[in-house]
Design an enzyme around this catalytic site. Structure first.
Site, PDB file in Angstrom:
ATOM      1  CG  HIS A   1      -3.381  -3.458   3.484  1.00  0.00           C
ATOM      2  ND1 HIS A   1      -2.337  -2.911   4.201  1.00  0.00           N
ATOM      3  CD2 HIS A   1      -4.011  -2.425   2.874  1.00  0.00           C
ATOM      4  CE1 HIS A   1      -2.346  -1.595   4.044  1.00  0.00           C
ATOM      5  NE2 HIS A   1      -3.341  -1.272   3.240  1.00  0.00           N
TER       6      HIS A   1
ATOM      7  CB  CYS B   1      -0.989  -0.030   1.161  1.00  0.00           C
ATOM      8  SG  CYS B   1      -2.337   1.173   0.994  1.00  0.00           S
TER       9      CYS B   1
ATOM     10  CD  GLU C   1      -0.761  -5.668   5.859  1.00  0.00           C
ATOM     11  OE1 GLU C   1      -0.987  -4.443   5.960  1.00  0.00           O
ATOM     12  OE2 GLU C   1      -0.579  -6.229   4.748  1.00  0.00           O
TER      13      GLU C   1
END
EC number: 6.3.5.3
Length: 219
Positions: A195, A86, A197
């Site tokens: 993302h 990002c 994660e």
């Protein structure tokens, strides 16, 4: 694997990726403040998501001049791997580690939602083990996520198999060629807007982030 996660003023996803790497991969991970250097040899350096320097000027523009980036350049020059998520991807384009730019979403609004990703270039070694038919559900959260590049750069990315992921179905931000992530020419520098994660725990609803991080860590 020794990994460094860089924290800039305004980073807000550094803790997320740090915890995932520590808890789910048992990796040796250090958090590096932007004023410090990389005081040891790392196999992978991660530029996390967030709003580095408050997104002043442009998203990721000021972080490229942060003191730690001198060490990051040395890391890259020695063949080390670099991964931007990002805002980290925005930093990589602003610092010219990757071509193109991330500009304002076509909706002119901040978008926070889960999107579908598919494999980009069939010949990209980072995603070589991923089935071309596989779809990944990964969250996005950005206002400046529209990937833009000249037609020559887009052709080069295609010809050199450097497109990592594409948005499938809906193109949420207007990215050219539905590009969600790309790699450098040597495939050691990777940037993506979604993302991974944030898709690592069934409590949050998705687990496909593990597929992405497995590819990045194993490439």
């Amino acid at each position: 694997m020794k990994i460094a996660v860089i924290t800039f003023p305004g980073s807000n996803c550094d803790s997320d990726i740090y915890r995932v790497l520590k808890d789910q991969y048992n990796a040796e991970v250090d958090r590096i403040w932007h004023r410090d250097g990389l005081d040891k040899k790392y196999e992978l350096v991660i530029l996390p998501g967030g709003f580095s320097y408050g997104d002043y000027l442009r998203s990721g523009a000021m972080a490229g001049f942060s003191p730690v980036m001198k060490s990051v350049k040395e890391h890259v020059d020695k063949g080390g791997k670099l991964f931007g998520i990002c805002n980290g991807f925005q930093i990589l384009t602003e610092a010219e580690y990757l071509p193109g730019a991330l500009i304002r979403n076509k909706t002119l609004k901040y978008i926070c939602k889960t999107v579908i990703l598919t494999k980009g270039s069939a010949g990209n070694p980072v995603t070589a083990s991923m089935d071309v038919r596989k779809e990944l559900k990964i969250p996005i959260a950005h206002a400046d996520g529209c990937y833009y590049a000249t037609s020559d750069v887009l052709k080069q990315l295609e010809d050199e198999d450097r497109i990592l992921f594409r948005y499938s179905g809906e193109n949420p931000n207007g990215s050219l060629d539905s590009i969600a992530g790309i790699t450098s020419k040597n495939f050691k520098i990777v940037g993506m807007m979604p993302h991974p994660e944030r898709a690592m725990n069934p409590i949050t609803g998705e687990m496909d982030g593990k597929v992405v991080l497995d590819l990045i860590l194993g490439s």
